[in-house]
Write a protein that holds these residues in place. Structure first.
Motif, PDB file in Angstrom:
ATOM      1  N   UNK A 260       0.837  -1.212   0.000  1.00  0.00           N
ATOM      2  CA  UNK A 260       0.000   0.000   0.000  1.00  0.00           C
ATOM      3  C   UNK A 260       0.872   1.263   0.000  1.00  0.00           C
ATOM      4  N   UNK A 261       1.981   1.195   0.713  1.00  0.00           N
ATOM      5  CA  UNK A 261       2.930   2.317   0.756  1.00  0.00           C
ATOM      6  C   UNK A 261       3.487   2.585  -0.653  1.00  0.00           C
ATOM      7  N   UNK A 262       3.885   1.533  -1.340  1.00  0.00           N
ATOM      8  CA  UNK A 262       4.397   1.675  -2.708  1.00  0.00           C
ATOM      9  C   UNK A 262       3.305   2.221  -3.634  1.00  0.00           C
ATOM     10  N   UNK A 263       2.102   1.731  -3.432  1.00  0.00           N
ATOM     11  CA  UNK A 263       0.983   2.221  -4.238  1.00  0.00           C
ATOM     12  C   UNK A 263       0.786   3.728  -4.007  1.00  0.00           C
ATOM     13  N   UNK A 264       0.813   4.144  -2.751  1.00  0.00           N
ATOM     14  CA  UNK A 264       0.588   5.561  -2.431  1.00  0.00           C
ATOM     15  C   UNK A 264       1.629   6.443  -3.115  1.00  0.00           C
ATOM     16  N   UNK A 265       2.871   5.986  -3.100  1.00  0.00           N
ATOM     17  CA  UNK A 265       3.945   6.782  -3.691  1.00  0.00           C
ATOM     18  C   UNK A 265       3.837   6.825  -5.215  1.00  0.00           C
ATOM     19  N   UNK A 266       3.644   5.672  -5.822  1.00  0.00           N
ATOM     20  CA  UNK A 266       3.564   5.629  -7.294  1.00  0.00           C
ATOM     21  C   UNK A 266       2.331   6.351  -7.795  1.00  0.00           C
ATOM     22  N   UNK A 267       1.229   6.189  -7.068  1.00  0.00           N
ATOM     23  CA  UNK A 267      -0.012   6.822  -7.474  1.00  0.00           C
ATOM     24  C   UNK A 267       0.098   8.347  -7.453  1.00  0.00           C
ATOM     25  N   UNK A 268       0.933   8.856  -6.548  1.00  0.00           N
ATOM     26  CA  UNK A 268       1.121  10.308  -6.448  1.00  0.00           C
ATOM     27  C   UNK A 268       2.202  10.804  -7.403  1.00  0.00           C
ATOM     28  N   UNK A 269       2.793   9.887  -8.178  1.00  0.00           N
ATOM     29  CA  UNK A 269       3.828  10.288  -9.133  1.00  0.00           C
ATOM     30  C   UNK A 269       5.166  10.570  -8.469  1.00  0.00           C
ATOM     31  N   UNK A 270       5.354  10.047  -7.265  1.00  0.00           N
ATOM     32  CA  UNK A 270       6.627  10.265  -6.557  1.00  0.00           C
ATOM     33  C   UNK A 270       7.742   9.563  -7.321  1.00  0.00           C
ATOM     34  N   UNK A 271       8.881  10.268  -7.523  1.00  0.00           N
ATOM     35  CA  UNK A 271       9.899   9.672  -8.400  1.00  0.00           C
ATOM     36  C   UNK A 271      11.269   9.570  -7.735  1.00  0.00           C
ATOM     37  N   UNK A 272      11.280   9.363  -6.426  1.00  0.00           N
ATOM     38  CA  UNK A 272      12.559   9.239  -5.721  1.00  0.00           C
ATOM     39  C   UNK A 272      13.116   7.832  -5.777  1.00  0.00           C
ATOM     40  N   UNK A 273      14.124   7.622  -4.950  1.00  0.00           N
ATOM     41  CA  UNK A 273      14.806   6.323  -4.912  1.00  0.00           C
ATOM     42  C   UNK A 273      14.137   5.402  -3.902  1.00  0.00           C
ATOM     43  N   UNK A 274      14.058   4.121  -4.250  1.00  0.00           N
ATOM     44  CA  UNK A 274      13.449   3.105  -3.382  1.00  0.00           C
ATOM     45  C   UNK A 274      14.584   2.491  -2.574  1.00  0.00           C
ATOM     46  N   UNK A 275      14.693   2.962  -1.356  1.00  0.00           N
ATOM     47  CA  UNK A 275      15.928   2.741  -0.607  1.00  0.00           C
ATOM     48  C   UNK A 275      15.784   1.831   0.611  1.00  0.00           C
TER      49      UNK A 275
END
Ligand code: FE
Ligand code: FE
Length: 341
Positions: A260-275
């Motif tokens: 769900x966390x990954x979904x929230x970030x991708x859905x918002x167009x967040x483009x940072x590093x997956x760290x």
């Protein structure tokens, strides 16, 4: 929109790790350490052995303290890695009573200068941000602290640094507790409020999934709060049993919430590093990083195939069971594919 279109509009995810993932650790029981000590150069070598790992966050001064920036640059180039961040260590023994909030003005100044030193090294390395983790800024007992004073000193120190390095970004990593029983930057809401008090543009949040979890937040919701204010500069991912910062391998306990966390970030167009911010005390560090990245890839793959329209409809109806079915269908299929290779 077809699945193919969705895949094309998303750039390939970039995977990273805190370099401490590849260190060995001590705790208050194994004071002789869980393995032979490693230098930052040893750790960079191990990081280079992980497929798909592209960037690292580096502690500074570089452990064990006498490694030069040039040596680190060479080691990174050798392994095909880039430094995404520096993490100044202003939370060591000499800052036991606080870095930014130390009662001794001279020690407070040393903390600010240490961060400034790391920012200069960060410039040289071309980092995206300086990570601030004021681990000793907080208190332990009732009646110990003047809360307003701690808050003001924390806000003033970060503002001073942000104004001194307008070309750099500073990301505050909040954490509910440890090493202090209570921390100044302990939650997403408190950190965003402090950033508002700073009134600068180049300070944001590093959301550590595990910190958010054991702080009683829903990490996906916390992420949305920061993104809505353009303050989500970076993330760390890991997992825990919700009582402590266990820093376990991604997805090992809270699989659906991490998705769900990954979904929230991708859905918002967040483009940072997956760290990754994992601490494999007893596991092989290259294997643990590989396992974390494999799971992250599966999340991204699942998101490429998630039926977003159906999920949006289920959410707008607050239909919990339907929403879960849609999420699980995408996730389980992607996990089965990733674990079979
Ligand atoms: Fe972290
Ligand atoms: Fe942590």
């Amino acid at each position: 929109m077809s699945d193919q279109d969705r895949i094309e509009i998303h750039p390939e995810p970039v995977y990273g790790a805190g370099i401490w993932h590849f260190a060995t650790y001590v705790d208050r029981y194994a004071t002789d350490g869980y393995g032979e000590p490693r230098t930052v150069l040893d750790a960079i070598k191990l990081a280079g052995a992980v497929d798909d790992l592209a960037v690292v966050d580096l502690n500074w001064p570089f452990p064990p303290g006498n490694v030069s920036t040039a040596e680190v640059k060479d080691a990174l180039a050798e392994e095909g890695l880039r430094a995404i961040a520096v993490t100044p260590e202003f939370y060591t023994g000499k800052f036991a009573k606080g870095g930014f909030t130390n009662p001794d003005p001279a020690v407070r100044r040393q903390a600010i200068e240490l961060v400034a030193g790391s920012a200069e090294v960060g410039r040289e390395l071309g980092v995206d941000y300086v990570k601030l983790w004021p681990g000793q800024d907080g208190y332990d007992y009732p009646f110990q602290a003047d809360y307003t004073d701690l808050w003001d000193k924390s806000v003033d120190a970060v503002r001073e640094l942000a104004l001194a390095f307008p070309d750099l970004r500073f990301a505050i990593e909040y954490k509910p507790r440890e090493p202090r029983n209570r921390m100044v930057f302990s939650s997403m809401a408190r950190t965003l409020l402090a950033i508002e008090d700073m009134a600068v543009d180049n300070v944001g949040v590093l959301l550590d999934f595990g910190h958010s979890l054991y702080g009683g937040e829903t990490p996906a919701e916390a992420a949305r709060m920061a993104i809505a204010r353009n303050r989500l500069f970076a993330i760390d991912v890991n997992d825990n049993f919700r009582g402590w910062d266990d820093d376990m391998v991604v997805g090992s306990v809270h699989l659906l919430e991490t998705f769900e966390f990954f979904f929230a970030l991708r859905d918002a167009g967040w483009d940072g590093v997956w760290q990754l911010d994992q601490f494999p005390f007893r596991e092989d560090s290259v294997e643990a990083a590989t396992a974390g990245i494999r799971t992250m890839r599966a999340f991204h793959h699942a998101l490429d195939h998630l039926d977003r329209d159906a999920l949006a409809a289920a959410q707008s109806a607050q239909d919990a069971l339907r929403a879960q079915r849609i999420a699980k269908r995408a996730l389980y299929r992607a996990l089965a594919e990733s674990e079979s290779v």
